[in-house]
Design a protein around this motif. Structure first.
Motif, PDB file in Angstrom:
ATOM      1  N   LYS A   2      11.676  -3.860 -12.719  1.00 24.16           N
ATOM      2  CA  LYS A   2      11.083  -5.173 -12.875  1.00 24.16           C
ATOM      3  C   LYS A   2      10.209  -5.532 -11.678  1.00 24.16           C
ATOM      4  N   LEU A   3       9.158  -6.318 -11.972  1.00 23.06           N
ATOM      5  CA  LEU A   3       8.201  -6.660 -10.932  1.00 23.06           C
ATOM      6  C   LEU A   3       8.794  -7.539  -9.846  1.00 23.06           C
ATOM      7  N   ASN A   4       9.796  -8.360 -10.194  1.00 25.26           N
ATOM      8  CA  ASN A   4      10.372  -9.264  -9.194  1.00 25.26           C
ATOM      9  C   ASN A   4      11.630  -8.708  -8.542  1.00 25.26           C
ATOM     10  N   SER A   5      11.886  -7.401  -8.698  1.00 28.89           N
ATOM     11  CA  SER A   5      13.075  -6.794  -8.096  1.00 28.89           C
ATOM     12  C   SER A   5      12.778  -6.357  -6.666  1.00 28.89           C
ATOM     13  N   ILE A   6      13.828  -6.291  -5.861  1.00 27.71           N
ATOM     14  CA  ILE A   6      13.685  -5.825  -4.481  1.00 27.71           C
ATOM     15  C   ILE A   6      13.239  -4.371  -4.466  1.00 27.71           C
ATOM     16  N   ARG A   7      13.773  -3.576  -5.378  1.00 24.42           N
ATOM     17  CA  ARG A   7      13.409  -2.156  -5.430  1.00 24.42           C
ATOM     18  C   ARG A   7      11.917  -1.983  -5.656  1.00 24.42           C
ATOM     19  N   PHE A   8      11.373  -2.750  -6.597  1.00 25.63           N
ATOM     20  CA  PHE A   8       9.940  -2.641  -6.873  1.00 25.63           C
ATOM     21  C   PHE A   8       9.126  -3.048  -5.653  1.00 25.63           C
ATOM     22  N   ARG A   9       9.543  -4.122  -4.991  1.00 28.00           N
ATOM     23  CA  ARG A   9       8.792  -4.592  -3.823  1.00 28.00           C
ATOM     24  C   ARG A   9       8.813  -3.554  -2.705  1.00 28.00           C
ATOM     25  N   LEU A  10       9.972  -2.946  -2.450  1.00 29.17           N
ATOM     26  CA  LEU A  10      10.061  -1.963  -1.374  1.00 29.17           C
ATOM     27  C   LEU A  10       9.271  -0.703  -1.711  1.00 29.17           C
ATOM     28  N   VAL A  11       9.421  -0.229  -2.944  1.00 35.82           N
ATOM     29  CA  VAL A  11       8.687   0.981  -3.352  1.00 35.82           C
ATOM     30  C   VAL A  11       7.186   0.723  -3.342  1.00 35.82           C
ATOM     31  N   ALA A  12       6.775  -0.434  -3.864  1.00 32.72           N
ATOM     32  CA  ALA A  12       5.349  -0.756  -3.889  1.00 32.72           C
ATOM     33  C   ALA A  12       4.778  -0.885  -2.480  1.00 32.72           C
ATOM     34  N   SER A  13       5.524  -1.521  -1.582  1.00 29.43           N
ATOM     35  CA  SER A  13       5.038  -1.662  -0.205  1.00 29.43           C
ATOM     36  C   SER A  13       4.969  -0.308   0.492  1.00 29.43           C
ATOM     37  N   ALA A  14       5.958   0.566   0.234  1.00 29.18           N
ATOM     38  CA  ALA A  14       5.938   1.899   0.844  1.00 29.18           C
ATOM     39  C   ALA A  14       4.742   2.709   0.340  1.00 29.18           C
ATOM     40  N   ILE A  15       4.510   2.661  -0.967  1.00 27.80           N
ATOM     41  CA  ILE A  15       3.365   3.385  -1.538  1.00 27.80           C
ATOM     42  C   ILE A  15       2.059   2.817  -1.002  1.00 27.80           C
ATOM     43  N   LEU A  16       1.988   1.499  -0.874  1.00 29.05           N
ATOM     44  CA  LEU A  16       0.764   0.873  -0.362  1.00 29.05           C
ATOM     45  C   LEU A  16       0.508   1.290   1.084  1.00 29.05           C
ATOM     46  N   ILE A  17       1.555   1.276   1.904  1.00 27.72           N
ATOM     47  CA  ILE A  17       1.386   1.645   3.317  1.00 27.72           C
ATOM     48  C   ILE A  17       0.950   3.104   3.433  1.00 27.72           C
ATOM     49  N   ILE A  18       1.631   3.984   2.697  1.00 24.39           N
ATOM     50  CA  ILE A  18       1.284   5.406   2.746  1.00 24.39           C
ATOM     51  C   ILE A  18      -0.120   5.628   2.190  1.00 24.39           C
ATOM     52  N   GLY A  19      -0.415   4.962   1.064  1.00 19.37           N
ATOM     53  CA  GLY A  19      -1.712   5.150   0.422  1.00 19.37           C
ATOM     54  C   GLY A  19      -2.874   4.609   1.231  1.00 19.37           C
ATOM     55  N   VAL A  20      -2.598   3.679   2.145  1.00 20.56           N
ATOM     56  CA  VAL A  20      -3.663   3.129   2.989  1.00 20.56           C
ATOM     57  C   VAL A  20      -3.718   3.826   4.337  1.00 20.56           C
ATOM     58  N   THR A  21      -2.539   4.078   4.932  1.00 19.82           N
ATOM     59  CA  THR A  21      -2.494   4.632   6.283  1.00 19.82           C
ATOM     60  C   THR A  21      -3.020   6.058   6.349  1.00 19.82           C
ATOM     61  N   LEU A  22      -2.549   6.923   5.464  1.00 16.52           N
ATOM     62  CA  LEU A  22      -2.956   8.332   5.532  1.00 16.52           C
ATOM     63  C   LEU A  22      -4.453   8.521   5.278  1.00 16.52           C
ATOM     64  N   PRO A  23      -5.068   7.852   4.294  1.00 17.75           N
ATOM     65  CA  PRO A  23      -6.530   7.985   4.162  1.00 17.75           C
ATOM     66  C   PRO A  23      -7.281   7.509   5.399  1.00 17.75           C
ATOM     67  N   ILE A  24      -6.816   6.435   6.033  1.00 20.88           N
ATOM     68  CA  ILE A  24      -7.464   5.976   7.266  1.00 20.88           C
ATOM     69  C   ILE A  24      -7.347   7.037   8.349  1.00 20.88           C
ATOM     70  N   ILE A  25      -6.157   7.633   8.459  1.00 23.99           N
ATOM     71  CA  ILE A  25      -5.964   8.720   9.431  1.00 23.99           C
ATOM     72  C   ILE A  25      -6.891   9.884   9.100  1.00 23.99           C
ATOM     73  N   GLY A  26      -7.023  10.198   7.790  1.00 27.79           N
ATOM     74  CA  GLY A  26      -7.902  11.294   7.384  1.00 27.79           C
ATOM     75  C   GLY A  26      -9.347  11.044   7.759  1.00 27.79           C
ATOM     76  N   VAL A  27      -9.821   9.825   7.516  1.00 24.65           N
ATOM     77  CA  VAL A  27     -11.199   9.477   7.877  1.00 24.65           C
ATOM     78  C   VAL A  27     -11.396   9.580   9.386  1.00 24.65           C
ATOM     79  N   ALA A  28     -10.425   9.063  10.153  1.00 23.73           N
ATOM     80  CA  ALA A  28     -10.527   9.108  11.609  1.00 23.73           C
ATOM     81  C   ALA A  28     -10.540  10.545  12.130  1.00 23.73           C
ATOM     82  N   LEU A  29      -9.678  11.391  11.589  1.00 22.43           N
ATOM     83  CA  LEU A  29      -9.633  12.788  12.018  1.00 22.43           C
ATOM     84  C   LEU A  29     -10.926  13.514  11.666  1.00 22.43           C
ATOM     85  N   ASN A  30     -11.428  13.237  10.459  1.00 20.16           N
ATOM     86  CA  ASN A  30     -12.664  13.898  10.048  1.00 20.16           C
ATOM     87  C   ASN A  30     -13.832  13.486  10.947  1.00 20.16           C
ATOM     88  N   GLN A  31     -13.927  12.202  11.257  1.00 24.44           N
ATOM     89  CA  GLN A  31     -14.998  11.730  12.134  1.00 24.44           C
ATOM     90  C   GLN A  31     -14.853  12.290  13.545  1.00 24.44           C
TER      91      GLN A  31
END
Length: 446
Positions: A2-31
């Motif tokens: 469910k969208l309002n569950s703690i599990r969904f919020r934690l999983v979504a936040s973890a995926i968001l952090i990983i999905g944003v942080t690693l591409p930024i690291i990739g761009v920085a390393l490539n540059q």
């Protein structure tokens, strides 16, 4: 999930952090990688500049260069490394010298000419291919004059582009693998961390369905205090409910004794006897109503089948002339979320009244439809007229269909059903022709 569950919020936040942080690291390393390669390339071309200037000479205002350079790539056609010397007056001046490697290369007209002693590092497209250019302006001084010119070192960037593309491709493949790995690890870690909540939910469900009375499992420190307080609340509520029922039972016995003594007197007038009967009915009705668990029964539960079997078995002994038939599509795991005594009181009253009104047959149907528990009791008696349907649910009123009883059974049933937010409807039986009483409890009550 469910969208309002703690599990969904934690999983979504973890995926968001990983999905944003690693591409930024990739761009920085490539540059950073490309920047380092460009700096290395610039240093390389700068070294070639000084190696060529070391062998250059000016005689009689003429530039003198050796036929062969030490760096062999300058001597091989289309080697990818080129050198060219032009005047620093701009594009209108002729080329003073070019390396042998430039014989088949089109000389661009867009070279940059930095100030004397300065350099420019930039990129040009030559023959539709990207090339890096290092332009350095100098001036040779002889006895009588100065001889300014600009040396251009040109290098094909195909190797540079291939290296950066390979690095970028491999970098993003590794980052993608890391993203998948981190997401799997993060989700597994979150599920493991939230496992106590899942176990607690199962235990609460067992308590809600009546399969357990307290929380038994051991929980982490953060949940331990909550579970202990909940167990204390459950035990306190159970104890208070039992004491309340015992007190009401004692009160009933205390009141019925004196009333029975008074009713046994021979000199009572008919009006007095009627008032005593009414008083007795009111006491019984209110006691039954007060003993109902109702909405406080969230942690209670009773299996439906055993209750039905117990009631029908008892009533078959009491009403041997009536055939009691049951039709049910429920399973052994289906429960009524409430007190067993309340459920038996509701269903038992309806069955008892049906047996009294029936000629020879009573039908009990229990089913679950549209997330609702439906209990229907039908008889083959004369039925109930429309003008009596409301009256018989009123305390103290009895239909002429029933030759026995004091008329408070259906009123008790109505109050109990309402305490569980259910519905009691009266109609005519289509199968047997007599009366039909239907109890409906919605999904929160079974």
């Amino acid at each position: 999930m469910k969208l309002n569950s703690i599990r969904f919020r934690l999983v979504a936040s973890a995926i968001l952090i990983i999905g944003v942080t690693l591409p930024i690291i990739g761009v920085a390393l490539n540059q950073a990688f490309e920047s380092k390669l460009k700096n290395a390339l610039q240093q390389e071309l700068s070294a070639y500049v000084y190696s060529i200037l070391a062998v250059a000479d000016v005689e009689d205002k003429q530039l003198v260069m050796p036929e062969q350079l030490l760096e062999n790539q300058f001597n091989v056609s289309q080697s990818g490394l080129y050198a060219l010397i032009s005047t620093n007056q701009g594009q209108k001046q002729p080329v003073l010298w070019q390396s042998s490697s430039m014989l088949t290369l089109t000389i661009p007209k867009t070279f940059q000419y930095p100030r004397l002693g300065d350099f420019a590092f930039y990129q040009l497209d030559i023959n539709n291919q990207p090339h890096a250019v290092y332009s350095f302006s100098v001036s040779f001084v002889d006895a009588s004059s100065q001889f300014p010119f600009t040396l251009h070192i040109i290098k094909d960037l195909s190797t540079f582009t291939a290296v950066t593309n390979d690095f970028r491709k491999e970098l993003w493949l590794w980052l993608l693998a890391l993203m998948v790995f981190f997401m799997v690890v993060q989700i597994a870690w979150l599920l493991w961390s939230l496992k106590p909540l899942k176990i607690l939910k199962k235990e609460l469900n067992s308590i809600e369905t009546g399969r357990a009375m307290t929380i038994e499992k051991n929980y982490p420190q953060e949940l331990d205090q909550v579970t202990k307080q909940l167990n204390t609340l459950l035990k306190t509520e159970q104890s208070q409910r039992q004491r309340f029922r015992n007190a009401l039972s004692d009160l009933a016995h205390s009141l019925k004794g004196p009333l029975a003594v008074i009713q046994s007197q021979n000199n009572l007038t008919p009006s007095t006897q009627e008032q005593l009967r009414t008083l007795n009915q009111m006491i019984e009705h209110q006691l039954k109503r007060a003993q109902s668990a109702g909405e406080s029964s969230w942690h209670l539960g009773v299996a439906i089948k055993p209750v039905v079997q117990k009631l029908t078995k008892t009533l078959r002994k009491l009403y041997r002339d009536v055939h009691i038939e049951t039709s049910q599509s429920i399973t052994d795991s289906d429960i009524f979320k409430g007190d067993e005594v309340d459920f038996m009181e509701m269903l038992g009253n309806l069955l008892d009244n049906a047996c009294k009104a029936a000629n020879n047959k009573v039908l009990l149907s229990i089913d679950i439809k549209n997330n609702s528990l439906i209990c229907q009791v039908e008889d083959d008696g004369i039925g109930i007229s429309d003008n009596l349907k409301e009256d018989i649910l009123t305390r103290g009123t009895r239909s002429d269909t029933y030759s026995q009883g004091h008329g408070i059974g259906l009123a008790i049933v109505k109050d109990l059903v309402e305490s569980y937010q259910g519905q009691l409807t009266i109609s005519q039986s289509h199968q047997l022709g007599g009366a039909s009483f239907t109890l409906t409890f919605h999904n929160s009550r079974f």
